[in-house]
Design a protein around this motif. Structure first.
Motif, PDB file in Angstrom:
ATOM      1  N   ILE A  84      -2.336   0.466   7.563  1.00 34.65           N
ATOM      2  CA  ILE A  84      -1.774   1.087   6.367  1.00 34.65           C
ATOM      3  C   ILE A  84      -1.240   0.009   5.416  1.00 34.65           C
ATOM      4  O   ILE A  84      -1.290   0.175   4.195  1.00 34.65           O
ATOM      5  N   VAL A  85      -0.729  -1.087   5.969  1.00 39.88           N
ATOM      6  CA  VAL A  85      -0.237  -2.193   5.130  1.00 39.88           C
ATOM      7  C   VAL A  85      -1.331  -2.630   4.170  1.00 39.88           C
ATOM      8  O   VAL A  85      -1.095  -2.772   2.965  1.00 39.88           O
ATOM      9  N   ARG A  86      -2.513  -2.812   4.683  1.00 40.66           N
ATOM     10  CA  ARG A  86      -3.626  -3.273   3.838  1.00 40.66           C
ATOM     11  C   ARG A  86      -3.995  -2.229   2.785  1.00 40.66           C
ATOM     12  O   ARG A  86      -4.350  -2.571   1.671  1.00 40.66           O
ATOM     13  N   GLU A  87      -3.871  -0.946   3.145  1.00 41.46           N
ATOM     14  CA  GLU A  87      -4.162   0.123   2.181  1.00 41.46           C
ATOM     15  C   GLU A  87      -3.117   0.180   1.065  1.00 41.46           C
ATOM     16  O   GLU A  87      -3.444   0.469  -0.082  1.00 41.46           O
ATOM     17  N   LEU A  88      -1.862  -0.089   1.391  1.00 41.94           N
ATOM     18  CA  LEU A  88      -0.765  -0.010   0.431  1.00 41.94           C
ATOM     19  C   LEU A  88      -0.572  -1.273  -0.398  1.00 41.94           C
ATOM     20  O   LEU A  88       0.085  -1.232  -1.436  1.00 41.94           O
ATOM     21  N   ALA A  89      -1.113  -2.383   0.062  1.00 41.27           N
ATOM     22  CA  ALA A  89      -0.772  -3.700  -0.489  1.00 41.27           C
ATOM     23  C   ALA A  89      -0.937  -3.808  -2.002  1.00 41.27           C
ATOM     24  O   ALA A  89      -0.029  -4.283  -2.687  1.00 41.27           O
ATOM     25  N   ALA A  90      -2.055  -3.390  -2.547  1.00 36.27           N
ATOM     26  CA  ALA A  90      -2.288  -3.558  -3.981  1.00 36.27           C
ATOM     27  C   ALA A  90      -1.277  -2.752  -4.794  1.00 36.27           C
ATOM     28  O   ALA A  90      -0.687  -3.274  -5.755  1.00 36.27           O
ATOM     29  N   GLU A  91      -1.051  -1.503  -4.406  1.00 36.18           N
ATOM     30  CA  GLU A  91      -0.083  -0.684  -5.133  1.00 36.18           C
ATOM     31  C   GLU A  91       1.326  -1.259  -4.991  1.00 36.18           C
ATOM     32  O   GLU A  91       2.063  -1.372  -5.973  1.00 36.18           O
ATOM     33  N   LEU A  92       1.694  -1.635  -3.788  1.00 31.98           N
ATOM     34  CA  LEU A  92       3.023  -2.174  -3.540  1.00 31.98           C
ATOM     35  C   LEU A  92       3.241  -3.474  -4.305  1.00 31.98           C
ATOM     36  O   LEU A  92       4.296  -3.669  -4.921  1.00 31.98           O
ATOM     37  N   ALA A  93       2.250  -4.341  -4.306  1.00 37.42           N
ATOM     38  CA  ALA A  93       2.367  -5.623  -5.020  1.00 37.42           C
ATOM     39  C   ALA A  93       2.655  -5.402  -6.500  1.00 37.42           C
ATOM     40  O   ALA A  93       3.436  -6.144  -7.107  1.00 37.42           O
ATOM     41  N   GLY A  94       2.062  -4.383  -7.091  1.00 40.05           N
ATOM     42  CA  GLY A  94       2.280  -4.094  -8.497  1.00 40.05           C
ATOM     43  C   GLY A  94       3.645  -3.497  -8.800  1.00 40.05           C
ATOM     44  O   GLY A  94       4.066  -3.457  -9.964  1.00 40.05           O
ATOM     45  N   LEU A  95       4.355  -3.048  -7.776  1.00 41.84           N
ATOM     46  CA  LEU A  95       5.656  -2.410  -7.963  1.00 41.84           C
ATOM     47  C   LEU A  95       6.840  -3.322  -7.660  1.00 41.84           C
ATOM     48  O   LEU A  95       7.943  -3.096  -8.153  1.00 41.84           O
ATOM     49  N   LEU A  96       6.613  -4.347  -6.848  1.00 37.47           N
ATOM     50  CA  LEU A  96       7.710  -5.223  -6.443  1.00 37.47           C
ATOM     51  C   LEU A  96       8.248  -6.016  -7.628  1.00 37.47           C
ATOM     52  O   LEU A  96       7.490  -6.506  -8.456  1.00 37.47           O
ATOM     53  N   GLN A  97       9.567  -6.143  -7.665  1.00 39.97           N
ATOM     54  CA  GLN A  97      10.259  -6.898  -8.698  1.00 39.97           C
ATOM     55  C   GLN A  97      10.934  -8.112  -8.052  1.00 39.97           C
ATOM     56  O   GLN A  97      11.139  -8.128  -6.832  1.00 39.97           O
ATOM     57  N   PRO A  98      11.299  -9.119  -8.845  1.00 42.00           N
ATOM     58  CA  PRO A  98      11.916 -10.326  -8.267  1.00 42.00           C
ATOM     59  C   PRO A  98      13.165 -10.069  -7.426  1.00 42.00           C
ATOM     60  O   PRO A  98      13.440 -10.825  -6.500  1.00 42.00           O
ATOM     61  N   GLN A  99      13.920  -9.015  -7.716  1.00 47.27           N
ATOM     62  CA  GLN A  99      15.139  -8.739  -6.960  1.00 47.27           C
ATOM     63  C   GLN A  99      14.867  -8.085  -5.610  1.00 47.27           C
ATOM     64  O   GLN A  99      15.752  -8.026  -4.766  1.00 47.27           O
TER      65      GLN A  99
END
Length: 159
Positions: A84-99
């Protein structure tokens, strides 16, 4: 669950995945008095599991939208199966902020892989012990980000 670097009273910890490990960590943190249920947010796609989480952690928030979970979080716990990590990675990467600090308990996904998939170095990888975690005892840190330290409750209890 204690993620050092910010007062616990102001933290919202988002668990991406609401399975057994997430519940053990959340339950241990509540039992140790480190977090309250109101500080928990679970991102969980299963309606049945959402209902279970609301029942078990009365006062917690639950959503199926990753974007809502990430936006509300001061800390994130990636608690899904490795595939599931690999499935979520692209979406999650686009949401993460520096904090954001992301703690991964996903087995078999190295720190380097997580950092590459998510495009950030603010990742901590740990392999907690479910029985110990549910009792509020310490988890084992396997790797950590420079900017943060992961520990399970500093007010650890003994069984």
């Amino acid at each position: 669950l204690l993620l050092l670097g910010s007062p616990m009273a102001t933290q919202i910890v988002t668990f991406i995945g609401g399975g057994q490990m997430a519940q053990a960590l959340a339950g241990g943190a509540i039992a140790a008095g480190v977090l309250t249920a109101e500080q928990l947010l679970f991102v969980e796609p299963s309606q049945a599991q959402q209902q279970h989480l609301r029942s078990r952690f009365a006062g917690c928030r639950v959503t199926e939208q990753l974007s809502q979970g990430v936006a509300a979080a001061t800390r994130l716990v990636l608690s899904v199966k490795p595939h599931i990590v690999r499935e979520l990675a692209a979406e999650l990467a686009g949401l993460l902020q520096p904090q954001h600090l992301l703690v991964s308990i996903a087995a078999g996904i190295s720190l380097g892989t997580l950092q590459s998939l998510l495009g950030t170095k603010r990742v901590v990888r740990v392999m907690p012990n479910t029985p110990a975690t549910s009792w509020g005892l310490r988890a084992t840190t396997t790797t950590s980000a420079r900017a943060a330290t992961f520990a399970l409750p500093s007010a650890a209890r003994t069984p």
